[in-house]
Design an enzyme around this catalytic site. Structure first.
Site, PDB file in Angstrom:
ATOM      1  N   ILE A  41      37.996  -3.810  -1.804  1.00  0.00           N
ATOM      2  CA  ILE A  41      39.016  -3.656  -0.736  1.00  0.00           C
ATOM      3  C   ILE A  41      39.966  -2.959  -1.358  1.00  0.00           C
ATOM      4  O   ILE A  41      40.637  -3.174  -2.524  1.00  0.00           O
ATOM      5  CB  ILE A  41      39.515  -4.853  -0.053  1.00  0.00           C
ATOM      6  CG1 ILE A  41      38.354  -5.714   0.434  1.00  0.00           C
ATOM      7  CG2 ILE A  41      40.473  -4.698   0.707  1.00  0.00           C
ATOM      8  CD1 ILE A  41      39.034  -7.075   0.847  1.00  0.00           C
ATOM      9  N   LYS A  42      40.215  -1.637  -0.943  1.00  0.00           N
ATOM     10  CA  LYS A  42      41.145  -0.590  -1.275  1.00  0.00           C
ATOM     11  C   LYS A  42      42.671  -1.182  -0.712  1.00  0.00           C
ATOM     12  O   LYS A  42      42.737  -1.138   0.431  1.00  0.00           O
ATOM     13  CB  LYS A  42      40.743   0.851  -1.125  1.00  0.00           C
ATOM     14  CG  LYS A  42      41.782   1.701  -1.672  1.00  0.00           C
ATOM     15  CD  LYS A  42      41.437   3.227  -1.005  1.00  0.00           C
ATOM     16  CE  LYS A  42      42.591   4.191  -1.739  1.00  0.00           C
ATOM     17  NZ  LYS A  42      42.327   5.279  -1.480  1.00  0.00           N
ATOM     18  N   ILE A  43      43.678  -1.294  -1.497  1.00  0.00           N
ATOM     19  CA  ILE A  43      44.726  -1.594  -1.076  1.00  0.00           C
ATOM     20  C   ILE A  43      45.937  -0.577  -1.587  1.00  0.00           C
ATOM     21  O   ILE A  43      45.436  -0.272  -2.817  1.00  0.00           O
ATOM     22  CB  ILE A  43      45.264  -3.119  -1.086  1.00  0.00           C
ATOM     23  CG1 ILE A  43      45.173  -3.669  -2.558  1.00  0.00           C
ATOM     24  CG2 ILE A  43      44.189  -4.272  -0.270  1.00  0.00           C
ATOM     25  CD1 ILE A  43      45.455  -5.090  -2.862  1.00  0.00           C
TER      26      ILE A  43
END
Length: 120
Positions: A41-43
């Site tokens: 998950i890119k945050i």
């Protein structure tokens, strides 16, 4: 093993919007995972209470959870990835009512903001 990739671009948007997107993305990643799956998950921001809560929830569902900043990413960029390995739940069907309640509460919240996923 199957790898699920979820992109959450939240670098230059309002905090309230970030929190809602983060919660939706985490719920989606958990609900769509099967035993043994991995997720990335890119945050952007990991310093809000909602981000901490979401990483904690992911750590309950996956055997290993890491926060990773690529060496190729500029130092001033807040880009990070939450790497989740080996989904440990057999089924997520029993979580559907919990997820629906969280999403309903977000929708019905007076301020629209979200301080934490947990009632204190």
């Amino acid at each position: 093993m199957i790898l699920n990739i979820f992109k959450l671009d939240i670098e230059n948007t309002a905090t309230e919007f970030n929190d809602h997107n983060m919660i939706h993305t985490v719920i989606e990643s958990i609900y769509n995972s099967k035993k043994g799956n991995n997720a990335i998950i890119k945050i952007g921001n990991i310093f809000s209470q909602v981000s901490v809560d979401c990483v904690y929830i992911l750590s309950l569902c996956f055997n290993e959870v890491y926060i990773y900043k690529p060496a190729s990413s500029p130092a001033i960029s807040s880009e990070k990835y939450v790497v989740c390995k080996d989904f440990k739940l057999i089924s997520t069907e029993y979580l559907k009512p919990v997820f629906n309640k969280i999403l309903y509460d977000l929708k019905m919240s007076q301020t629209g903001g979200c301080v934490s996923l947990y009632t204190r």
